[in-house]
Design an enzyme around this catalytic site. Structure first.
Site, short mmCIF file in Angstrom:
data_model
loop_
_atom_site.label_atom_id
_atom_site.label_comp_id
_atom_site.label_asym_id
_atom_site.label_seq_id
_atom_site.Cartn_x
_atom_site.Cartn_y
_atom_site.Cartn_z
N ARG A 1 0.85 -1.21 0.00
CA ARG A 1 0.00 0.00 0.00
C ARG A 1 0.88 1.25 0.00
O ARG A 1 1.40 1.66 1.03
CB ARG A 1 -0.91 -0.02 1.24
N ARG B 1 1.21 -6.92 -9.39
CA ARG B 1 1.66 -6.24 -8.16
C ARG B 1 1.95 -7.20 -7.02
O ARG B 1 2.47 -6.78 -5.99
CB ARG B 1 0.68 -5.16 -7.73
N HIS C 1 0.06 2.95 -10.60
CA HIS C 1 -0.90 3.40 -9.58
C HIS C 1 -0.16 4.20 -8.50
O HIS C 1 -0.11 3.80 -7.32
CB HIS C 1 -1.54 2.15 -8.99
N ASP D 1 -12.70 9.07 -6.47
CA ASP D 1 -12.25 7.91 -7.22
C ASP D 1 -12.71 8.12 -8.66
O ASP D 1 -13.85 7.83 -9.00
CB ASP D 1 -12.85 6.63 -6.61
N GLU E 1 -2.73 8.33 -11.17
CA GLU E 1 -2.32 7.09 -11.81
C GLU E 1 -2.37 7.25 -13.34
O GLU E 1 -3.31 7.84 -13.86
CB GLU E 1 -3.26 5.96 -11.38
C1 BG6 Z 1 -7.86 2.90 -7.47
C2 BG6 Z 1 -9.28 2.53 -7.79
O1 BG6 Z 1 -7.10 2.92 -8.62
O2 BG6 Z 1 -7.33 1.93 -6.57
C3 BG6 Z 1 -10.06 2.48 -6.50
O3 BG6 Z 1 -9.83 3.47 -8.70
C4 BG6 Z 1 -9.43 1.51 -5.52
O4 BG6 Z 1 -11.40 2.09 -6.80
C5 BG6 Z 1 -7.98 1.90 -5.33
O5 BG6 Z 1 -10.12 1.56 -4.29
C6 BG6 Z 1 -7.21 0.97 -4.40
O6 BG6 Z 1 -7.35 -0.35 -4.81
P1 BG6 Z 1 -6.71 -1.52 -3.96
O7 BG6 Z 1 -7.08 -2.79 -4.66
O8 BG6 Z 1 -5.23 -1.29 -3.95
O9 BG6 Z 1 -7.29 -1.40 -2.58
#
Ligand code: BG6
Length: 287
Positions: free
Chosen positions: A70, A93, A155, A199, A258
């Site tokens: 994260r 990932r 991302h 989002d 992103e």
């Molecule tokens: C973003 C999406 O790119 O990633 C969101 O548009 C999502 O909808 C976010 O919540 C995080 O995703 P994840 O799978 O890493 O929790």
């Protein structure tokens, strides 16, 4: 074979045991330092010498096989978002990538290459250039005999001083999918401000986006090529509380901008064809 040593360069590319015991590389360029975990070929830090880190990392992130990190720069491939019975945002990932080479460039930047041990009929390569800016290039070559369709996205989580004071420019006039409201409006703001869960998938845009941060007194510039989608994401209060690997109080300090090709911009490659997605991240002090 120990694939952690073949690409080491003393003083420039140093292998170490990263968080969660995962193999990682520390990169020392003339202008900056970075860290990359091989799990996801995930850039977990990029910091110009004497500056604050450009990338946000959650203190609650997991670092474990099968789990996405994260923060930093998750590589989203070969699909974006949820998929029934399969991992959200694809498997790239959470896969351990193989380093395939590294070099110090004449300007003191350091370039590293990685390859995804892929389940699809494709060669997927990732090139990371660490210098005064951070340049990320994801290249997919269709090595199969049929068309290959996929989504991709870098991302990137940026660190900001306070999201409530942060401005985002470059998206005015762009149509977007608002995933929170379920609508598809056109951006009317010259400077977008985040005041609630956000989002959004901005569509058909190759534009450069700037993140203007008066608290950390810097402008982050996100330039891209080979990308027609820009996603802007901040989970805000309630969604942060629902995310186990993200602190409840961290949302004011992060912003995802992103670069990718998602939804209607999914890429189809004919056999033998290749495509590259490039994101370049740089920063300058605010006057
Ligand atoms: C973003 C999406 O790119 O990633 C969101 O548009 C999502 O909808 C976010 O919540 C995080 O995703 P994840 O799978 O890493 O929790």
């Amino acid at each position: 074979m120990d694939n952690r040593s073949s690409h080491e360069i003393p003083g420039s590319v140093i292998a170490f045991t990263g968080q969660g015991g995962l193999p990682a590389l520390r990169i020392e360029s003339a202008a900056s330092t970075a860290e990359i975990h091989l799990h996801g070929a995930h850039v977990t830090r990029f910091q110009k010498t004497g500056g604050e880190p450009l990338l946000f990392m959650s203190a609650a992130s997991e670092f474990a096989p099968g789990k996405a990190i994260r923060g930093g720069v998750p590589i989203i491939f070969p699909w974006f978002g949820p998929r029934e019975g399969l991992p959200a945002h694809g498997f790239a990932r959470t896969t351990t990538w193989n380093p395939t080479g590294s070099e110090v460039l004449p300007d003191g930047s350091v370039r590293l290459r990685f390859r995804l041990p892929s389940e699809v009929s494709a060669v997927v390569e990732y090139t990371v250039t660490v210098g005064d800016s951070l340049t990320l290039e994801l290249t997919v070559t269709n090595t199969g005999t049929a068309d290959l369709t996929f989504e991709n996205c870098l991302h990137t989580y940026f660190q900001v001083g306070d999201i409530r004071q942060t401005g985002i420019t470059g998206l005015k006039g762009v149509r977007y999918l608002d995933k929170v409201a379920g609508t598809e409006p056109t951006e009317s703001e010259e400077t977008l401000r985040i005041t609630a869960e956000t989002d959004r998938v901005y569509q058909d845009t190759a534009a450069t986006v700037d993140i203007v941060d008066p608290v950390l007194r810097r402008r982050i510039r996100v330039r891209k090529s080979g990308s027609l989608s820009t996603v802007v994401w901040n989970p805000w209060i309630d969604k942060s509380a629902r995310m186990p690997d993200f602190g409840d109080d961290e949302y004011p300090h992060m912003l995802c901008v992103e670069s990718g090709n998602v939804g209607p911009h999914a890429i189809t490659l004919t056999p033998g064809a290749a495509s590259s997605l490039v994101q370049e991240i740089s920063s300058t002090p605010l006057d």
